[in-house]
Design an enzyme around this catalytic site. Structure first.
Site, PDB file in Angstrom:
ATOM      1  CG  HIS A 198      -1.928  -1.093   1.228  1.00 26.30           C
ATOM      2  ND1 HIS A 198      -3.081  -1.073   0.487  1.00 26.30           N
ATOM      3  CD2 HIS A 198      -1.930  -2.282   1.894  1.00 26.30           C
ATOM      4  CE1 HIS A 198      -3.768  -2.188   0.701  1.00 26.30           C
ATOM      5  NE2 HIS A 198      -3.083  -2.939   1.550  1.00 26.30           N
ATOM      6  CG  HIS A 240     -10.238  -8.334   3.895  1.00 27.15           C
ATOM      7  ND1 HIS A 240      -9.972  -7.865   5.161  1.00 27.15           N
ATOM      8  CD2 HIS A 240      -9.175  -7.975   3.123  1.00 27.15           C
ATOM      9  CE1 HIS A 240      -8.796  -7.241   5.157  1.00 27.15           C
ATOM     10  NE2 HIS A 240      -8.293  -7.306   3.941  1.00 27.15           N
ATOM     11  CG  ASP A 272      -1.097  -5.811   4.053  1.00 31.45           C
ATOM     12  OD1 ASP A 272      -1.447  -4.878   3.297  1.00 31.45           O
ATOM     13  OD2 ASP A 272      -1.857  -6.308   4.901  1.00 31.45           O
ATOM     14  NE  ARG A 280     -18.760 -30.157  15.487  1.00 33.13           N
ATOM     15  CZ  ARG A 280     -18.211 -30.269  16.700  1.00 33.13           C
ATOM     16  NH1 ARG A 280     -17.502 -31.354  16.996  1.00 33.13           N
ATOM     17  NH2 ARG A 280     -18.357 -29.327  17.600  1.00 33.13           N
ATOM     18  CG  HIS A 323      -3.941 -10.380   4.266  1.00 34.14           C
ATOM     19  ND1 HIS A 323      -5.190 -10.863   4.578  1.00 34.14           N
ATOM     20  CD2 HIS A 323      -4.112  -9.076   3.949  1.00 34.14           C
ATOM     21  CE1 HIS A 323      -6.082  -9.895   4.437  1.00 34.14           C
ATOM     22  NE2 HIS A 323      -5.444  -8.802   4.059  1.00 34.14           N
ATOM     23  N   GLY A 359      -2.093  -3.230   8.379  1.00 26.87           N
ATOM     24  CA  GLY A 359      -0.958  -3.329   7.479  1.00 26.87           C
ATOM     25  C   GLY A 359       0.317  -3.557   8.267  1.00 26.87           C
ATOM     26  CG  HIS A 403       0.143  -9.123   9.865  1.00 27.83           C
ATOM     27  ND1 HIS A 403       1.088  -8.134  10.024  1.00 27.83           N
ATOM     28  CD2 HIS A 403      -1.021  -8.501   9.523  1.00 27.83           C
ATOM     29  CE1 HIS A 403       0.522  -6.963   9.780  1.00 27.83           C
ATOM     30  NE2 HIS A 403      -0.756  -7.159   9.483  1.00 27.83           N
ATOM     31  CG  ASN A 443      -3.292 -11.952   9.148  1.00 24.76           C
ATOM     32  OD1 ASN A 443      -2.221 -12.246   8.640  1.00 24.76           O
ATOM     33  ND2 ASN A 443      -3.437 -11.875  10.457  1.00 24.76           N
ATOM     34  N   GLY A 444      -7.870 -11.891   8.274  1.00 22.22           N
ATOM     35  CA  GLY A 444      -9.077 -11.522   7.541  1.00 22.22           C
ATOM     36  C   GLY A 444      -9.844 -12.725   7.028  1.00 22.22           C
TER      37      GLY A 444
END
Length: 394
Positions: free
Chosen positions: A65, A195, A274, A227, A216, A309, A251, A219-220
């Protein structure tokens, strides 16, 4: 364009380092590798003394980013230039400028600036990674909730049709998501699921339909339940899927990075940073869009305390992967070069030093990092005081 002869270095050749050979760069491409004694020098040749350092393909970061106070979402040519200047010092020769969840106006402004900047030669900008706004609110992380929305064709098609979008992170389970995935694949973009709260059955279907990455990893996204195996297990079972990993040890715990490497092997892991705009600047408070992020001891967190990030560089990520997983340079390097290039359909043009590949090369010192960076045969960075005597005309 004159030839560049990289001599006296340990040259990467896919799975090993080769010594006693000259790497020849010509017209922006790798011409080939030849025994040093057999290279006939020509007038105008530029000789590079590698001083026994490594000659590596440049690093490829598919999820970044910003850094050094510059953000992709600034929509500014000056910001993009500053970001690129920082990246090449760390050996990054290709990156996908990654957008964030924001208003259509800000995303459009960022894409407009990126389209103009893409015409610059010698820049590491490879394309765009759209991360959001089409994400599951329950797994949004630090992405702005007020800008999350369902995908509408009239909004995303102009983005895809720029030709710059190489990858899109999305949650296909939201309304309109599967349509967006089909359109993105039709336009040649790599689809990464992230995400997202997709369950095992849905994720299996999305990967079968052409999604090829997990954004990532860990994460997200939901964790694994015995199950409810979920997104991760669905990806694990599809050999065509690669896993992004933020290799900062924050992370994802190093033990989990190690577990993933053992489970899927280095051929299916691609390292990302990230990185956000505080990377390279140190601790403090930083404005990102309409929110603030606080960096403490290198950890970037939102006002709510969640990770926002990273401040990771690819140089440190390489060292971390070697340390976390007890890997040699030769074993870890493909996760920053070949695997990311292959995951977006650009290997061996990128991520390789094979004959015919783009001449994206770094001269790498194990202690000091990148000492020279070439992008398509153009010397774009030279470390001060390190290589001044290493260049000579034949």
């Amino acid at each position: 364009m004159s030839r560049i002869l990289i001599e006296n270095s340990r040259v990467w050749q896919e799975d090993e380092f080769v010594c006693g050979q000259t790497l020849v760069l010509q017209d922006g491409r790798i011409e080939g590798l030849r025994p040093q004694a057999e290279v006939e020098r020509q007038p105008g040749d530029r000789r590079i003394d590698g001083r026994r350092r490594y000659a590596l393909p440049g690093f490829i970061d598919l999820h970044l980013h910003g850094s050094m106070g510059f953000d992709v979402m600034d929509g500014s040519l000056a910001s993009l230039q500053g970001l690129c200047d920082f990246l090449i010092q760390g050996g990054v020769t290709s990156y996908l400028a990654t957008t964030m969840t924001d208003s259509a106006e800000r995303v459009n402004a960022a894409l407009s600036a990126l389209t103009a900047f893409a015409r610059h030669s010698g820049a590491p900008l490879l394309g765009v990674h759209i991360e959001g706004p089409y994400l599951n609110p329950a797994y949004r992380g630090s992405q702005a909730e007020r800008h999350l929305r369902e995908p509408k064709r009239e909004e995303y098609m102009p983005w895809l049709e720029t030709g710059l979008v190489k990858m899109i992170t999305m949650a296909p389970e939201i309304a309109g998501g599967e349509g967006l995935m089909r359109e993105a694949l039709t336009q040649g973009a790599t689809v990464s699921i992230g995400h997202s709260g997709a369950d095992y059955d849905a994720a299996t279907r999305y990967f079968a339909a052409g999604a090829r990455q997990v954004t990532h990893t860990f994460n997200g996204m939901p964790g694994i339940h015995h199950r409810q195996p979920g997104l991760f297990v669905a990806a694990l079972e599809n050999p065509d899927v690669t896993f992004q990993i933020i290799a900062d040890g924050i992370h994802v715990h190093p033990a989990v990075v190690r577990m993933l490497t053992r489970l899927v092997g280095a051929k299916r892991i691609l390292v990302i940073t990230d990185a956000m705009l505080a990377t390279g600047l140190g601790d403090g408070q930083y404005a990102t869009g309409d929110a603030f992020v606080t960096v403490t001891d290198g950890q970037a967190r939102s006002a709510a305390g969640g990770l926002a990030g990273s401040t990771l560089t690819m140089r440190q990520a390489l060292r971390n992967m070697m340390r976390f997983c007890d890997l040699s340079l030769a074993e870890a390097l493909p996760m920053l070069t070949r695997v990311p290039a292959r995951s977006i359909g650009m290997f061996p043009q990128k991520g390789s030093l094979q004959a015919g590949a783009d001449a994206d090369v770094i001269i790498w010192d194990e202690v000091r990092g990148a000492q020279m960076t070439f992008i398509e045969g153009e010397l774009v960075y030279q470390a001060k005081g390190q290589c001044a005597a290493a260049i000579a005309d034949a």
